[in-house]
Design an enzyme around this catalytic site. Sequence first.
Site, PDB file in Angstrom:
ATOM      1  N   CYS A 169       0.803  -1.221   0.000  1.00  0.00           N
ATOM      2  CA  CYS A 169       0.000   0.000   0.000  1.00  0.00           C
ATOM      3  C   CYS A 169       0.836   1.270   0.000  1.00  0.00           C
ATOM      4  O   CYS A 169       0.282   2.371  -0.051  1.00  0.00           O
ATOM      5  CB  CYS A 169      -0.947  -0.019   1.192  1.00  0.00           C
ATOM      6  SG  CYS A 169      -1.889  -1.547   1.305  1.00  0.00           S
ATOM      7  N   HIS A 307      -2.872   7.937   6.031  1.00  0.00           N
ATOM      8  CA  HIS A 307      -3.116   6.630   5.423  1.00  0.00           C
ATOM      9  C   HIS A 307      -4.492   6.128   5.856  1.00  0.00           C
ATOM     10  O   HIS A 307      -5.282   5.683   5.030  1.00  0.00           O
ATOM     11  CB  HIS A 307      -2.017   5.656   5.845  1.00  0.00           C
ATOM     12  CG  HIS A 307      -2.017   4.364   5.106  1.00  0.00           C
ATOM     13  ND1 HIS A 307      -1.944   4.291   3.727  1.00  0.00           N
ATOM     14  CD2 HIS A 307      -2.100   3.078   5.547  1.00  0.00           C
ATOM     15  CE1 HIS A 307      -1.969   3.018   3.353  1.00  0.00           C
ATOM     16  NE2 HIS A 307      -2.076   2.268   4.439  1.00  0.00           N
ATOM     17  N   GLU A 318      -1.004   5.614  13.645  1.00  0.00           N
ATOM     18  CA  GLU A 318      -0.617   6.713  12.768  1.00  0.00           C
ATOM     19  C   GLU A 318      -0.999   8.058  13.376  1.00  0.00           C
ATOM     20  O   GLU A 318      -0.204   9.005  13.359  1.00  0.00           O
ATOM     21  CB  GLU A 318      -1.288   6.547  11.405  1.00  0.00           C
ATOM     22  CG  GLU A 318      -0.945   7.665  10.426  1.00  0.00           C
ATOM     23  CD  GLU A 318      -1.720   7.587   9.137  1.00  0.00           C
ATOM     24  OE1 GLU A 318      -1.338   8.292   8.188  1.00  0.00           O
ATOM     25  OE2 GLU A 318      -2.714   6.829   9.071  1.00  0.00           O
ATOM     26  N   LYS A 336      -9.694   7.976   2.428  1.00  0.00           N
ATOM     27  CA  LYS A 336     -10.151   6.602   2.171  1.00  0.00           C
ATOM     28  C   LYS A 336     -11.576   6.385   2.671  1.00  0.00           C
ATOM     29  O   LYS A 336     -12.219   5.398   2.289  1.00  0.00           O
ATOM     30  CB  LYS A 336      -9.203   5.586   2.818  1.00  0.00           C
ATOM     31  CG  LYS A 336      -7.851   5.449   2.128  1.00  0.00           C
ATOM     32  CD  LYS A 336      -7.025   4.349   2.770  1.00  0.00           C
ATOM     33  CE  LYS A 336      -5.651   4.218   2.117  1.00  0.00           C
ATOM     34  NZ  LYS A 336      -4.767   5.366   2.428  1.00  0.00           N
ATOM     35  N   HIS A 341      -9.776   1.835  -0.116  1.00  0.00           N
ATOM     36  CA  HIS A 341      -8.320   1.678  -0.113  1.00  0.00           C
ATOM     37  C   HIS A 341      -7.853   1.141  -1.460  1.00  0.00           C
ATOM     38  O   HIS A 341      -8.127  -0.006  -1.810  1.00  0.00           O
ATOM     39  CB  HIS A 341      -7.929   0.728   1.010  1.00  0.00           C
ATOM     40  CG  HIS A 341      -6.460   0.655   1.280  1.00  0.00           C
ATOM     41  ND1 HIS A 341      -5.526   1.349   0.535  1.00  0.00           N
ATOM     42  CD2 HIS A 341      -5.750  -0.042   2.217  1.00  0.00           C
ATOM     43  CE1 HIS A 341      -4.312   1.084   0.995  1.00  0.00           C
ATOM     44  NE2 HIS A 341      -4.429   0.254   2.015  1.00  0.00           N
ATOM     45  N   PHE A 400       1.840  -3.473   3.953  1.00  0.00           N
ATOM     46  CA  PHE A 400       2.262  -4.768   4.461  1.00  0.00           C
ATOM     47  C   PHE A 400       3.715  -5.019   4.066  1.00  0.00           C
ATOM     48  O   PHE A 400       4.134  -4.701   2.950  1.00  0.00           O
ATOM     49  CB  PHE A 400       1.388  -5.883   3.876  1.00  0.00           C
ATOM     50  CG  PHE A 400      -0.002  -5.957   4.449  1.00  0.00           C
ATOM     51  CD1 PHE A 400      -0.360  -5.225   5.563  1.00  0.00           C
ATOM     52  CD2 PHE A 400      -0.955  -6.777   3.875  1.00  0.00           C
ATOM     53  CE1 PHE A 400      -1.640  -5.299   6.097  1.00  0.00           C
ATOM     54  CE2 PHE A 400      -2.237  -6.868   4.397  1.00  0.00           C
ATOM     55  CZ  PHE A 400      -2.589  -6.129   5.508  1.00  0.00           C
TER      56      PHE A 400
END
Length: 412
Positions: A169, A307, A318, A336, A341, A400
């Site tokens: 991502c 994010h 975050e 998002k 996403h 990831f």
Amino acid sequence: MSVRTDDIVVTGLGATTPIGGDVATFWAGLLAGRSGVVALTEERYAELSVRIAAPMAVDPTEVLPRVQARRLDRAEQAAIVAAREAWADAGFTGRAEENGLDGTRVAVVIGTGIGGVTSLLQQYDILLDKGPSRISPLMIPMNMPNGPAAYVGLEIGAQAGVHTTVSACASGSEAIAFGLDLLQLDRADVVVVGGTEACIHPLNIAGFAQMRAMSTRNDEPLRASRPWDKGRDGFVLGEGSGVLVLERASSAAARGRTPYAILAGAGVTSDAYDMVQPDQAGQIRALRLAVERSGASYDDVVHVNAHATSTPVGDMGEAGAIAQLFGSDTVVTGTKSMTGHLLGAAGAIEAIATVLTIKNDLVPATINLEDPDDELAVDVAIREPRAMKVDVAINDSFGFGGHNASLLFRKA
């Protein structure tokens, strides 16, 4: 090694997203708080625990010539649609040499998290059903993760390198950071950067669902993506592409182009901690690097496009990192909540949103944030867009594998 010190500026933007098939519609959708999440009603999704996603608002096959579209994977189609818009927006038409550019000084960096997986799965079905003789001779170019970047490079005549960042991502944001490096290291004069993804498919959704990473609000898709909300239960899979054109400020001035913003710094780090569990320390290092390399101060950063995937763990880590570095009054948004996403394209479309926030001094609101988490320690823009002076802003992306990428933009 030569290092150029000109400001690196953004002169072109292009996008195809779940809330708009071009940049203007995408930005209008963000300001209107429009969700692109829909129910997946096809029979092949019926047995899945997750039956929602955010497909592109405008199918690329409606934009591209039919013969060309048939030769491309959907992620490649999206990248070409976005790249054409960005290239034209920067004032270019046709190939590099037709614009007085040296093709050996034009590069492309377009990231993707998964690449042409839907084409691979379709061809595998054909193999099982009809045999190997019916497999498309274009299967390999359609499946290659570097396919989107390569096709864009072919179209614009880029010969300074065509690169693909594959870092889950964070792929789109890492691509933009790579483009900044190419310009600062004097390896190119113009770089087309961004990300693309199109992997809405039962197998991919089932895989993410088995990880319990996705929202299961199947009965209310518009409300499913809800960053920082106590009721958040995972992300919603989206698709699309975002592309930016980067060049030096001197080059833009010579062409009479007014930049959207300056890409002043980038920080790219890796956690070495866990495959899927984020590590706040790595995120903080990426943020610090972006600020320090930009020459800005921490106090200058007044906005972060986060994010913020709507996962229980990721959102708060975050937000804590942002508050720790920039203060609890930092105005944050989670776009998002509207787009879902987009995996490898997420950082690219969110970089575009950040650039437009700086240009317009307007922060899009986060939708679906109805009951904020008790630990939320930043000022999230909700309900309606926040009008404010934005000279410096950051876009965050994490993936990831422990990938962290932070991009710092400032007003041109």
